[in-house]
Design a protein around this motif. Sequence first.
Motif, mmCIF file in Angstrom:
data_model
loop_
_atom_site.group_PDB
_atom_site.id
_atom_site.type_symbol
_atom_site.label_atom_id
_atom_site.label_comp_id
_atom_site.label_asym_id
_atom_site.label_seq_id
_atom_site.Cartn_x
_atom_site.Cartn_y
_atom_site.Cartn_z
ATOM 1 N N GLY A 174 0.283 25.876 46.618
ATOM 2 C CA GLY A 174 -0.770 25.333 45.768
ATOM 3 C C GLY A 174 -0.864 23.824 45.774
ATOM 4 O O GLY A 174 -1.547 23.242 44.946
ATOM 5 N N ALA A 175 -0.173 23.164 46.716
ATOM 6 C CA ALA A 175 -0.150 21.700 46.738
ATOM 7 C C ALA A 175 -1.491 21.152 47.220
ATOM 8 O O ALA A 175 -2.093 21.676 48.160
ATOM 9 C CB ALA A 175 0.967 21.203 47.646
ATOM 10 N N ALA A 176 -1.960 20.110 46.544
ATOM 11 C CA ALA A 176 -3.173 19.429 46.993
ATOM 12 C C ALA A 176 -2.903 18.738 48.321
ATOM 13 O O ALA A 176 -1.749 18.525 48.718
ATOM 14 C CB ALA A 176 -3.613 18.403 45.951
ATOM 15 N N LYS A 177 -3.967 18.371 49.021
ATOM 16 C CA LYS A 177 -3.822 17.824 50.365
ATOM 17 C C LYS A 177 -2.951 16.576 50.378
ATOM 18 O O LYS A 177 -2.065 16.422 51.219
ATOM 19 C CB LYS A 177 -5.201 17.527 50.942
ATOM 20 N N GLY A 178 -3.200 15.661 49.419
ATOM 21 C CA GLY A 178 -2.407 14.440 49.363
ATOM 22 C C GLY A 178 -0.957 14.718 49.037
ATOM 23 O O GLY A 178 -0.041 14.126 49.626
ATOM 24 N N LEU A 180 0.649 17.516 49.652
ATOM 25 C CA LEU A 180 1.242 18.176 50.817
ATOM 26 C C LEU A 180 1.660 17.138 51.854
ATOM 27 O O LEU A 180 2.728 17.258 52.461
ATOM 28 C CB LEU A 180 0.246 19.160 51.426
ATOM 29 N N TRP A 181 0.847 16.116 52.056
ATOM 30 C CA TRP A 181 1.200 15.064 53.014
ATOM 31 C C TRP A 181 2.473 14.353 52.574
ATOM 32 O O TRP A 181 3.365 14.093 53.384
ATOM 33 C CB TRP A 181 0.058 14.059 53.139
ATOM 34 N N GLU A 182 2.585 14.051 51.283
ATOM 35 C CA GLU A 182 3.780 13.377 50.779
ATOM 36 C C GLU A 182 5.021 14.248 50.936
ATOM 37 O O GLU A 182 6.091 13.770 51.320
ATOM 38 C CB GLU A 182 3.582 13.006 49.306
ATOM 39 N N VAL A 183 4.870 15.546 50.632
ATOM 40 C CA VAL A 183 5.997 16.478 50.760
ATOM 41 C C VAL A 183 6.420 16.591 52.219
ATOM 42 O O VAL A 183 7.612 16.537 52.547
ATOM 43 C CB VAL A 183 5.622 17.860 50.191
ATOM 44 N N ALA A 184 5.452 16.757 53.114
ATOM 45 C CA ALA A 184 5.759 16.872 54.535
ATOM 46 C C ALA A 184 6.447 15.615 55.048
ATOM 47 O O ALA A 184 7.404 15.683 55.834
ATOM 48 C CB ALA A 184 4.482 17.137 55.330
ATOM 49 N N ASN A 185 5.991 14.465 54.603
ATOM 50 C CA ASN A 185 6.592 13.202 55.034
ATOM 51 C C ASN A 185 8.028 13.086 54.532
ATOM 52 O O ASN A 185 8.926 12.660 55.270
ATOM 53 C CB ASN A 185 5.755 12.036 54.509
ATOM 54 N N ALA A 186 8.267 13.492 53.292
ATOM 55 C CA ALA A 186 9.615 13.426 52.733
ATOM 56 C C ALA A 186 10.571 14.384 53.440
ATOM 57 O O ALA A 186 11.752 14.076 53.610
ATOM 58 C CB ALA A 186 9.575 13.730 51.236
ATOM 59 N N LEU A 187 10.051 15.539 53.852
ATOM 60 C CA LEU A 187 10.882 16.534 54.528
ATOM 61 C C LEU A 187 10.899 16.350 56.045
ATOM 62 O O LEU A 187 11.549 17.115 56.756
ATOM 63 C CB LEU A 187 10.375 17.947 54.206
ATOM 64 N N PRO A 190 5.780 17.965 60.335
ATOM 65 C CA PRO A 190 4.375 17.672 60.653
ATOM 66 C C PRO A 190 3.448 18.563 59.823
ATOM 67 O O PRO A 190 3.876 19.581 59.262
ATOM 68 C CB PRO A 190 4.280 18.026 62.145
ATOM 69 N N LEU A 191 2.196 18.182 59.744
ATOM 70 C CA LEU A 191 1.215 19.014 59.034
ATOM 71 C C LEU A 191 0.673 20.121 59.925
ATOM 72 O O LEU A 191 0.239 21.175 59.426
ATOM 73 C CB LEU A 191 0.060 18.150 58.513
ATOM 74 N N ASP A 192 0.687 19.894 61.235
ATOM 75 C CA ASP A 192 0.203 20.890 62.197
ATOM 76 C C ASP A 192 1.249 21.069 63.284
ATOM 77 O O ASP A 192 1.984 20.140 63.620
ATOM 78 C CB ASP A 192 -1.123 20.434 62.833
ATOM 79 N N GLY A 193 1.319 22.284 63.820
ATOM 80 C CA GLY A 193 2.282 22.548 64.883
ATOM 81 C C GLY A 193 2.559 24.028 65.004
ATOM 82 O O GLY A 193 1.638 24.846 65.003
ATOM 83 N N ALA A 194 3.816 24.390 65.087
ATOM 84 C CA ALA A 194 4.244 25.790 65.147
ATOM 85 C C ALA A 194 5.335 25.973 64.107
ATOM 86 O O ALA A 194 6.390 25.325 64.179
ATOM 87 C CB ALA A 194 4.764 26.137 66.542
ATOM 88 N N GLY A 266 0.185 27.903 62.324
ATOM 89 C CA GLY A 266 -0.080 26.586 62.898
ATOM 90 C C GLY A 266 -0.307 25.452 61.924
ATOM 91 O O GLY A 266 -0.322 24.291 62.339
ATOM 92 N N GLU A 267 -0.480 25.725 60.621
ATOM 93 C CA GLU A 267 -0.757 24.663 59.652
ATOM 94 C C GLU A 267 0.200 24.797 58.478
ATOM 95 O O GLU A 267 0.370 25.891 57.921
ATOM 96 C CB GLU A 267 -2.215 24.742 59.178
ATOM 97 N N LEU A 268 0.794 23.674 58.085
ATOM 98 C CA LEU A 268 1.850 23.707 57.082
ATOM 99 C C LEU A 268 1.360 24.237 55.736
ATOM 100 O O LEU A 268 2.146 24.827 54.986
ATOM 101 C CB LEU A 268 2.436 22.296 56.918
ATOM 102 N N HIS A 269 0.090 24.043 55.427
ATOM 103 C CA HIS A 269 -0.406 24.513 54.137
ATOM 104 C C HIS A 269 -0.417 26.043 54.041
ATOM 105 O O HIS A 269 -0.613 26.604 52.958
ATOM 106 C CB HIS A 269 -1.811 23.960 53.861
ATOM 107 N N GLN A 270 -0.178 26.733 55.166
ATOM 108 C CA GLN A 270 -0.114 28.195 55.166
ATOM 109 C C GLN A 270 1.283 28.716 54.828
ATOM 110 O O GLN A 270 1.503 29.935 54.858
ATOM 111 C CB GLN A 270 -0.516 28.732 56.546
#
Length: 397
Positions: A174-178, A180-187, A190-194, A266-270
């Motif tokens: 349920g993370a908003a786009k912004g 999610l970007w902060e969480v991905a950066n801290a961890l 990437p936002l896209d990949g496998a 393919g997308e981290l938000h999934q």
Amino acid sequence: MTASTSMSHHEAVASIIVTARTSLPGLVERVAHRIRTEIPCYAAGDVVAPADLRASVRANVDYILDSLAGTARANLSAPDATGRTRAAQGVPLAEMLTAYRVGVAELWSALVTAARGLPGVPADDVIELAGAVFAAQNSYSDAALAAYRDEAREILRTQERERAALVEVLLSGGAAKGTLWEVANALRLPLDGAFLVIAAETQPGHDPIPRAESALAVIDVRSVWRLDAEVSLGVLSLPDRSRNGTVLTVLDKHATHRIGASPIFGELHQAGWALQLARLALGSNSGDTGVAQFRDSPIDILVAAAPHAALETARAVLGGLLELPEEELNLLLGTFEAWVRASGSANAAGAELFCHPNTIRYRMRRIEAGTGRVLANPGDVAELVTAVRAWRELPHS
């Protein structure tokens, strides 16, 4: 140094310390310069600022001199503060201790110089002073080391709590786009990949996949984990989709309990959606250990989207087959899946299952009789495929 003018040992030591203190500012600068010059971690000044380093050197030199004078035997605040500060700054433990050895070497040199300039200081007193310096060094090292490790453990616990919270945000979906970007950066994801989501059965207080993070790192797979009382959850970032099999092999090798894996996405938000599939795969894993991956097909995904409805539909479609003993039911369902993979060819299905084509035909007739479906009807076959997938993939009683 001569013994012509007699003085007691304590008087000699006190005179040496007083003399050394007169050159203390220069001593502090020499120590700080050597540390910055000889130890890479201190060189740039962005980890330990020059002013911070000088203040620390001054505090610790004062501590040792006070210890030699007998006024700081129970006061270990200086080495304790140094140890905690360097741990918080990320200075490696070995380099912190090396910096201290440099400082003690310069201090001892200053004490020897002071002793040489004083008349009447016996050589034996200087030798005894060396023993006192080494004792103070050991006392300091023990205190600094204990403080460093205590602070490092607390930092690690804090980081683990913070990372677990970030993984929870990621898996909640349920993370908003912004955010999610902060969480991905801290961890460092990437936002896209496998990606893969892993759900591993556990016992309270025990990691079901020991050394998973380091083992996956060897094959260039980044992973972050959150350990709960009943399940350990992980989000894996793969270099590409082709690594899926290798990842499952590594997990299977290190697993001590059952593991469920999502399909590659393919997308981290999934990640939240993938977690549901990983849990379903875990629930359908009938072994004591090992990895079960949710199959990546449109039918399986649709089944997972409404698992309760899918199971009720499966019960309605499979009908009388579900009254059979479990071993016999699994035999018929496995035969049906092989027949579907063989595009309806009894010969090809028989070759896969190592049995006669007539045996395949007999089992298929039993499926028709038990379900009321006709395998010559594509619509009936589609219903059976969906029902069998739901029954095989979803956990049920």
